[in-house]
Design an enzyme around this catalytic site. Structure first.
Site, short mmCIF file in Angstrom:
data_model
loop_
_atom_site.label_atom_id
_atom_site.label_comp_id
_atom_site.label_asym_id
_atom_site.label_seq_id
_atom_site.Cartn_x
_atom_site.Cartn_y
_atom_site.Cartn_z
N LYS A 1 -43.67 8.68 42.65
CA LYS A 1 -44.38 9.79 43.03
C LYS A 1 -45.35 9.90 44.42
CE LYS A 1 -47.39 13.17 40.63
NZ LYS A 1 -48.09 13.49 39.45
N SER B 1 -47.42 18.17 37.01
CA SER B 1 -47.13 17.93 38.36
C SER B 1 -45.93 16.76 38.56
CB SER B 1 -48.28 17.54 39.14
OG SER B 1 -48.86 16.09 38.73
N SER C 1 -49.86 15.78 33.37
CA SER C 1 -48.79 15.90 34.50
C SER C 1 -47.89 14.71 34.31
CB SER C 1 -49.70 15.72 35.81
OG SER C 1 -50.14 16.99 36.27
#
Lengths: 493, 487
Positions: B77, B157, B181
C-alpha cells in the site's frame, strides 16, 4: 503562597505623575537540557555544526516518523525539579501544540500542557544587604525546541536550519512573584546557578541555552494585578532588566494618560532599548492542544525518583549554609564562594584542615581578584588549591606575615613553585629574633629625635616608626611585634 | 494454470520443492499486473527491484534457506515508506517523495524473504471507503454484478490492496485500517483482511492518518495466508513506543483447531433497523456454521455502539488535522510558491490535498479549537472509554464477537456522494479501532447480485489466534470466492 499579596519594597516603587507604582513580573524560562541527543530522536543535540548537520528523519518530520522519548532528558527534568524543591509528577502527558511555521517541521511542538512532569516548587533568591525572597515555581515541563529561520542567506528566500529542532527544553514557569528588574535578574541568575550545579543546563545565554519570556504588569502598590504584556525570547540577563524597566514605564505612561493596557506579546529591541508589539491577543494562536497519540503517558518509577534525589549534588543554598556553619564564614563570603561549584570546591580544598576565614580571605580577595583581573577561571588558575593552602599554612604558623605572603602569592602566580620553598630560598622568613628587632627600633629612635618628640604629641605617627623598622628589616619583622616594642620604648599608651 | 493462482502457503511449498523459481513466480505476477492495468490497482511497479529480490530468494532457496515469505511477491500500500521508491499516500502533496527509510512493516517482510512488486493505490491519506479519493484515480473491483459491465469500487481505503489480491496481482498485500480500511475492502472483494490489535504492528514508517487508531495488517486470499502475513508483519519496535512488547504467536498454528465450546457473541446493537435482509441472512448463516462446528452462540449487548461512528469522526479527523500539518511545502513534496509564507502554505495545501482530506482537516481543526475541544474531542474520548468498557464486559461472556463486515456489497463509483452516507460504510468496523481490538473480515457468501459479502470477527486484545481459528471455520463452511476474470 498568594502572589498577589506581596508588595514591592518602597525603594523599588516607581514614581509616576499619579503616585507610586509597582512592577509585577513573572518569568517563563526556557532552559535547554544538557544532553547528548534530542528529546525524541537520536540526533545530536550539540551546539553549532553546519546548518542541518544534526537532523534525523524524525526532526525533519518525514512522513511516518515517530517520537521516542529520551530517558536521559526525562531524568534531567526530574533532577531540575528536585533542585527546585518541586513536586515530581509520577504521571505526565505530552501534548501537541499546533501551529504552522517553517522552523517547526511537524506543524506542532510536542510539549506538556495540562500534566507537566514537575509541579510546584520554590526558589530562594538573595538580594543585596542579606535580604532574601522566595519565588514560587508554578511548573516545569519538557518540550521540543524549534529550528531556526535564516533570512540573510538569499535575496528572495528564507532558509531553515533544523539543528536545534527537537532539542529538549525545560520551560520553568514562575509565579508572578517578582517586583523589580533586580529581583527578576537575581531569580534567573539563581535558576542558572542551580541548573549548573545539577548539570542539567549549561545556562549559556549567548548560545541560546537559556532564554526567558517575561510577563510584566504594573499596579498601584497593593492593588489587584493589572493586565500583563509578555516580552518574548529575552536572551540576556542584562537585556531582561532593561526590557522590564522600559516596559513598566511604558505601561505606567499609558495608564496615567487614562489609557488601558492591551494584553499582547511584545519583543525587546536591544539596540533601541525598547519593547514593541509583536501580536495582539486577538492575533494570538489557537494552539489546539491535545495529547500526543504517538506517545503514551510518561510514567516515572518512584524508586527511580528517589535514586535521582539521593544522587543530587549539594546545592548552592545548602553549601552556603554549611560554609557559614562549619568554616565560620560570613553569609556574603559564603555566597561568593558558592557561585560556581568549582570555586566552592577550590575553597574547600584550600580550607581543608586550615583556618576557614583566613582561607576564604585568600581565595576571595587574592585569588578571585586576580583571576577576574586576568579573565581566568578557577579551572585555569595558575595557582592551585594546594599551593594556596601551603601559603595559608605559612601565614597561620607565623612563618611569614601578610605582606610577605602577598609577595609569595605573586611569585606563585608568575613563577610557580612551593610556598615553603620560596620563603626558604628567598629568606623571607619572619624575623622573630627580638634582639635584632630591638636593635632596629633603637636605631630608628636614636636617629630621629624630632620625630620622637612629634609622636609623643601625636601618637598616630607611630605608623611612621613601624614603617621605618619594617624597611630596615626587609619587611620580615612582625609588624605587631614592632609596634608593641615601639610603644613601650616611646612610652605611648 | 498460472503461477499467480497459488496461495502463499501453496507457492511457498512449491518454491521449496523447486517446482518453479521465485523469479518465474515474480515474472508471472509482473505479467498479470501488466494485463490488469485497467483495474488501476498499482500506481507504481518496481519490476527491476522485484526481479533482483526474487533472484536473491532463489539463491537462498537453492541452499535450502530462506524466510517464511521467501520468494513470495507482495504488493505494498502506498502508505508504507519504501526506501528510494515512490511513497505518496496517493496524495499530490507528496509529489515526487521518495523516502530515505523503509517502514518497519515492509522491512520485516523483506527480512522474511518477500519480493516487492510495487505500490498499491489507496484513498488519499487512507481517508475514504471507496478508493475514489486517490490522486491517481479510482480502483476497480475485480468483481462485477451478475450480468453487468458496471465497474464497482473495491472499498477503501486499502482498495488497491484488496483489488490486487482479489485479481491475483500479488500473493498478498499490506494494508492499513483506521476505521475499517482493511476489513471493508476485503469484504467487498472476497478476500481476507485482518486489523490486528493496536500495538501489534509497528506504525514506524507508515504515513500517519490517525495515530491512536491506525494499525497495519494484511489482505490475503485466505485465512491461512493472512495468518502467515501477519506473523511476518508484526514486531515489537523500539521506534514505535505504542507497539506492545508481547511475543508474536505462530498464528498459522491456530488454523484448523477446533472451535468446540467457543463462545461467540452476537451483539444486538449491530442489527440496525435499515439493515438489508441479505446481510441479516448472511450473519445468521455465519452463526449457524459456527454452531454446527460446536461453538456456543450468545446474544450480547454493546450498548454504546451507536456513538462509535460519530465519536470516530471526531477523533480521527482531530488527529489527522495535526498529523497532516507537516505537509506544508517547506521540506519535501509539493510546493506552490505564493506571495509570502501564508500564501505559500494556503496554495500548497489547497492544491496538494483532495476534497475529502481537506474536509477532515477542517473538521479536525474545528473540534480541537478553543471552546469546542471539551464538547467534541474530550466527549469523543469519553465515548471511546465507554466502548472499550462495553467490550470488556462482553469478554466475560464470550470469546469472540461475530458481526457483518459491511452493511452492503460493493457499490459503483459516484453512487455515494454524501460524505455521511459514505462514512456509514464503517458502521460495523470503527468500534473495533476505537477499542483497539483485533478484527478480521472473512468472505461468507455472495449477494443476490453475485457480489462477495463478508463477516467480521472481533477478538480480545492480542487474541488474533482465536480470530484466525474462527475465521477458518467460516471459510471452511463458506468456501472461497474468486472473481471471474474480465479485464
Amino acid at each position: 503562597m498568594d502572589s498577589e499579596k506581596r508588595i514591592a519594597d518602597k525603594q523599588d516603587w516607581i514614581k509616576g505623575a499619579t503616585g507610586d507604582w509597582e512592577i509585577i513580573i513573572g518569568l517563563e524560562v526556557h532552559a535547554q537540557v544538557l544532553a547528548k541527543s534530542k528529546l525524541f530522536s537520536g540526533a545530536s543535540a550539540e551546539y553549532g555544526g553546519a546548518p542541518n548537520d544534526h537532523v534525523s528523519f524524525v526532526d525533519a518530520a518525514m512522513p511516518g516518523m515517530l517520537p521516542v522519548i529520551n530517558e536521559f532528558c526525562v531524568e534531567q527534568a526530574v533532577r531540575t525539579g528536585l533542585g527546585l524543591k518541586a513536586q515530581i509528577n509520577e504521571v505526565s502527558v505530552f501534548d501537541r501544540k499546533n501551529y504552522f511555521y517553517p522552523d517547526l517541521p511537524q506543524g506542532y511542538q510536542i510539549s506538556q500542557y495540562k500534566q507537566p512532569i514537575v509541579g510546584e516548587g520554590v526558589v530562594s533568591v538573595d538580594l543585596e544587604e542579606g535580604k532574601s525572597i522566595s519565588i514560587g515555581v508554578e511548573r516545569l515541563h519538557l518540550e521540543q525546541d524549534a529550528g531556526k529561520s535564516l533570512h540573510d542567506q538569499h535575496p528572495a528566500m528564507s532558509y531553515v536550519d533544523l539543528n536545534r529542532s527537537g532539542c529538549a527544553l525545560m520551560e520553568i514557569v514562575s509565579r508572578p512573584d517578582m517586583r523589580s528588574a533586580d529581583e527578576a535578574k537575581a531569580y534567573v541568575t539563581k535558576l542558572r546557578q542551580i541548573m549548573r550545579y545539577l548539570g542539567t543546563c549549561d545556562g549559556n545565554m549567548e548560545q541560546g541555552s537559556m532564554r526567558a519570556d517575561v510577563n510584566v504588569s504594573v499596579r498601584k502598590p497593593g492593588a489587584p494585578f493589572g493586565t500583563r504584556c509578555e516580552i518574548k525570547n529575552v536572551n540576556s540577563i542584562r537585556f531582561m532588566g532593561q526590557a522590564i524597566d522600559y516596559e513598566a514605564r511604558r505601561q505606567i505612561g499609558i495608564l496615567e494618560d487614562g489609557g488601558k493596557i492591551d494584553q499582547e506579546t511584545r519583543l525587546y529591541d536591544a539596540k533601541k532599548g525598547e519593547t514593541r508589539s509583536m501580536r495582539s491577543k486577538e492575533e494570538a494562536h489557537d494552539y489546539r492542544y491535545f495529547p500526543d497519540p504517538d506517545l503514551l503517558p510518561l510514567k516515572l518509577d518512584p524508586r527511580r525518583i528517589a535514586e535521582i534525589k539521593a544522587s543530587l549534588p549539594e546545592l548552592p543554598d545548602e553549601k552556603r549554609a554549611r560554609f557559614v556553619a562549619s568554616y565560620g564564614l560570613s553569609r556574603y563570603d559564603a555566597a561568593v564562594l558558592v557561585v560556581e561549584q568549582s570555586s566552592a570546591g577550590f575553597f574547600e580544598d584550600v580550607a581543608q584542615g586550615r583556618d576557614g576565614k583566613l582561607s576564604a580571605n585568600w581565595v576571595i580577595n587574592e585569588l578571585f581578584g586576580r583571576l577576574n583581573k586576568e579573565g581566568k577561571s578557577v579551572e585555569t588558575s595558575p595557582v592551585s588549591a594546594r599551593q594556596l593552602g601551603g601559603l595559608v599554612d605559612l601565614i597561620s604558623a607565623g612563618t611569614i606575615n601578610g605582606k610577605i605572603a602577598k609577595d609569595v602569592f605573586e611569585l606563585l602566580w608568575t613563577e610557580g613553585g612551593e610556598p615553603a620553598q620560596i620563603v626558604e630560598t628567598r629568606g623571607l622568613v619572619q624575623v622573630t629574633d627580638m634582639a635584632a628587632i630591638e636593635k632596629a627600633v633603637d636605631e630608628i629612635i636614636s636617629v630621629n629625635p624630632d620625630k620622637v618628640e612629634a609622636v609623643k604629641a601625636k601618637p598616630s605617627m607611630l605608623g611612621w616608626f613601624v614603617g621605618q623598622v619594617m624597611k630596615t628589616t626587609g619587611g620580615k619583622a612582625n609588624p605587631q611585634t614592632v609596634s608593641d616594642l615601639l610603644k613601650k620604648k616611646l612610652a605611648i599608651t | 494454470m498460472s503461477l499467480t493462482n497459488f496461495t502463499i502457503a501453496e507457492a511457498s511449498a512449491k518454491l521449496r520443492a523447486k517446482e518453479f523459481s521465485a523469479l518465474e513466480l515474480t515474472e508471472a505476477y509482473l505479467k498479470a499486473i501488466e494485463n490488469a492495468r485497467s483495474l488501476n490497482a498499482y500506481i507504481v511497479t518496481t519490476p527491476e527491484k522485484a526481479r533482483d529480490m526474487a533472484k536473491v530468494s532463489d539463491a537462498k532457496l537453492a541452499k535450502g534457506q530462506g524466510g517464511a515469505l521467501e520468494g513470495i511477491p507482495l504488493g505494498i500500500k502506498d502508505l508504507f515508506a519504501t526506501k528510494g521508491v515512490h511513497t505518496q499516500a496517493c496524495s499530490h502533496i507528496l509529489d515526487g517523495f521518495k523516502p530515505g527509510y523503509e517502514s518497519t512493516v515492509t522491512q520485516n517482510l523483506w527480512d522474511a524473504g518477500a519480493v516487492m512488486l510495487g505500490k498499491l493505490n489507496m484513498d488519499e491519506f487512507a481517508m475514504g471507503s471507496s478508493n475514489e479519493t486517490s490522486c491517481y484515480g479510482p480502483v476497480s473491483n475485480p468483481w462485477r454484478r451478475k450480468n453487468s459491465n458496471t465497474s464497482l469500487v473495491p472499498g477503501g481505503s486499502s482498495g488497491g490492496s484488496a483489488s490486487a489480491v482479489a485479481a491475483h496481482l500479488c500473493a498478498a498485500a499490506t494494508a492499513t485500517d483506521t476505521g475499517g480500511s482493511i476489513r471493508q475492502p476485503a469484504a467487498f472483494t472476497g478476500t481476507v483482511g485482518i486489523k490486528p490489535t493496536y500495538g501489534r504492528v509497528s506504525r514506524w514508517g507508515t504515513v500517519a492518518f490517525a495515530s491512536s487508531l491506525d494499525q497495519a495488517g494484511p489482505i490475503a486470499r485466505d485465512v491461512r495466508d493472512a495468518a502467515i502475513m501477519l506473523k511476518a508483519m508484526a514486531s515489537v519496535d523500539p521506534k514505535d513506543t505504542t507497539s506492545i512488547n508481547l511475543p508474536i504467536p505462530d498464528y498459522e498454528a491456530a488454523i484448523g483447531k477446533s472451535i468446540k465450546g467457543l463462545r461467540v457473541g452476537i451483539p444486538k446493537e449491530y442489527r440496525p433497523s435499515g439493515l438489508s435482509s441479505e446481510i441479516n441472512a448472511l450473519w445468521d448463516k455465519g452463526a449457524k456454521w459456527l454452531k454446527e462446528q460446536g461453538a456456543e452462540i450468545v446474544e450480547i449487548s454493546l450498548p454504546h455502539t451507536k456513538y462509535a461512528l460519530p465519536a470516530y469522526y471526531i477523533v480521527a479527523p482531530a488527529e489527522a488535522s495535526s498529523n497532516l500539518a507537516r505537509y506544508d511545502g517547506v521540506r519535501y513534496g509539493l510546493r506552490i510558491a505564493g506571495d509570502d509564507l501564508i500564501d505559500t502554505y494556503e496554495k500548497t495545501r489547497a492544491a496538494g490535498f483532495g476534497r475529502e482530506v481537506q474536509r477532515r482537516v477542517l473538521v479536525g481543526t474545528y473540534v480541537l479549537s478553543a471552546g469546542y475541544y471539551d464538547a467534541y474531542y474530550v466527549k469523543a474520548q469519553k465515548v471511546r472509554t465507554l466502548i472499550k468498557r462495553d467490550f470488556d464486559d462482553a469478554w466475560n461472556k464470550v470469546d469472540v464477537v461475530l458481526t457483518p463486515a459491511t452493511p452492503s456489497p460493493a457499490f459503483a463509483p459516484g453512487e455515494i456522494t454524501d460524505p455521511v452516507e459514505m462514512y456509514l460504510n464503517d458502521i460495523f468496523t470503527v468500534t473495533v479501532n476505537m477499542a483497539g481490538l483485533p478484527g478480521i473480515a472473512v468472505p461468507a457468501g455472495l449477494s443476490e447480485s453475485g457480489l462477495p459479502l463478508g463477516l467480521q470477527l472481533i477478538g480480545k486484545p492480542f487474541d488474533e489466534e482465536t480470530l484466525f481459528r474462527t475465521a477458518y471455520a467460516i471459510e471452511q463452511a463458506a468456501g472461497r470466492f474468486t472473481a471471474p476474470q474480465w479485464w
